[in-house]
Enzyme design. Structure first.
Site: not given
Ligand code: NAD
Length: 249
Positions: A60-61, A81, A145, A149
């Site tokens: 967990d980060v 990320n 959220y 951000k």
């Molecule tokens: P995703 O759910 O596909 O991937 C996120 C990954 O992070 C997963 O593999 C998950 O297991 C891992 N993760 C979550 N919490 C964790 C923790 N505490 N410790 C270690 N690993 C953890 O989501 P994504 O869309 O690829 O999101 C990546 C980033 O992009 C996030 O920060 C998200 O907020 C941001 N983001 C996503 C979107 C969107 O629409 N998908 C838009 C803007 C920003």
């Protein structure tokens, strides 16, 4: 011609899915020497096969002690990320839910950034934080959220000033919608997927408030992150690249 990330050591959190996975694939294809991949999803992390040297870190980060055991020696780049989604109006939002989202998205990002900056001290490097357009544009239901951000956008600026003397650049990227599994945790989206299918559900969401009319693919955001990490953006630091299809206009 040398590849952009030839022999570079790169940390990516949230590397087992979505944007993090797309970045890992892209940087592996562009010559990365060693990828340090952090995720809390054991099955997805274990299944990764990127064809380059990888160090997988299951954890967990937001767990400060986890970072003590991660070998970041020789680190050149970091993609901060890992993140989770969550929604709910302020008046009815449980404090535990607020803390859950802030813990991963902000505490986790701080601990990742700190570890990366310590590893890069005296040798330079570049870092990208995955923020969100939700940290810029206010919408009902996104207090936790969106605030997490918005904080990352500011964190990138402070880190950019602190890191500059060491040759460390720090930037953020702010996508709006990206077609990744993170949306599966949003009940309204899951309901629409069941009714009309995944592609149509994404198209419907994008049509609501995105002038360019579609959400991004993870691979598109990965390209933009790679640009910010690379020497092509050598004089860019402390900025947030808004990659939102016009959502915040
Ligand atoms: P995703 O759910 O596909 O991937 C996120 C990954 O992070 C997963 O593999 C998950 O297991 C891992 N993760 C979550 N919490 C964790 C923790 N505490 N410790 C270690 N690993 C953890 O989501 P994504 O869309 O690829 O999101 C990546 C980033 O992009 C996030 O920060 C998200 O907020 C941001 N983001 C996503 C979107 C969107 O629409 N998908 C838009 C803007 C920003």
């Amino acid at each position: 011609m040398a590849e952009r990330f030839e022999a570079r050591n790169i940390l990516i959190t949230g590397a087992a899915s979505g944007i993090g996975l797309a970045v890992a694939r892209l940087l592996a294809a562009e010559g990365a020497g060693r990828l340090i991949l952090v995720d809390r999803d054991a099955a997805a992390l274990g299944a990764l096969d990127l064809g380059v040297e990888t160090q997988r870190v299951l954890g967990d980060v937001a767990d400060e002690r986890m970072w003590d055991d991660v070998d970041l020696s020789g680190l050149d780049h970091a993609v901060v990320n890992a993140g989770i989604a969550g929604a709910g109006p302020i008046a009815t939002l449980d404090f535990a839910e607020w803390r859950r989202i802030l813990s991963v998205n902000l505490d986790g990002a701080f601990l990742t950034l700190r570890a990366a900056m310590r590893a890069m001290a005296g040798r330079g490097g570049s870092i990208v934080l995955t923020a969100s357009a939700a940290g810029i544009k206010a919408e009902p239901g996104v207090a936790a959220y969106g605030c997490s951000k918005a904080a990352l956008i500011h964190l990138a600026k402070v880190a950019a000033k602190e890191g500059a003397g060491d040759g460390i650049r720090v930037n953020a990227i702010a996508p709006a919608g990206v077609e990744t599994p993170v949306w599966d945790a949003v009940p309204m989206f899951a309901e629409r997927v069941a009714q009309i299918g995944r592609d149509a559900a994404f198209a419907e969401l994008a049509a609501m408030a995105t002038p360019l009319g579609r959400y991004a693919k993870a691979e598109e955001i990965a390209e933009q992150i790679a640009f910010l990490l690379s020497d092509q953006s050598a004089l860019i630091t402390g900025t947030t690249l808004l990659a939102d299809g016009g959502y915040t206009l």
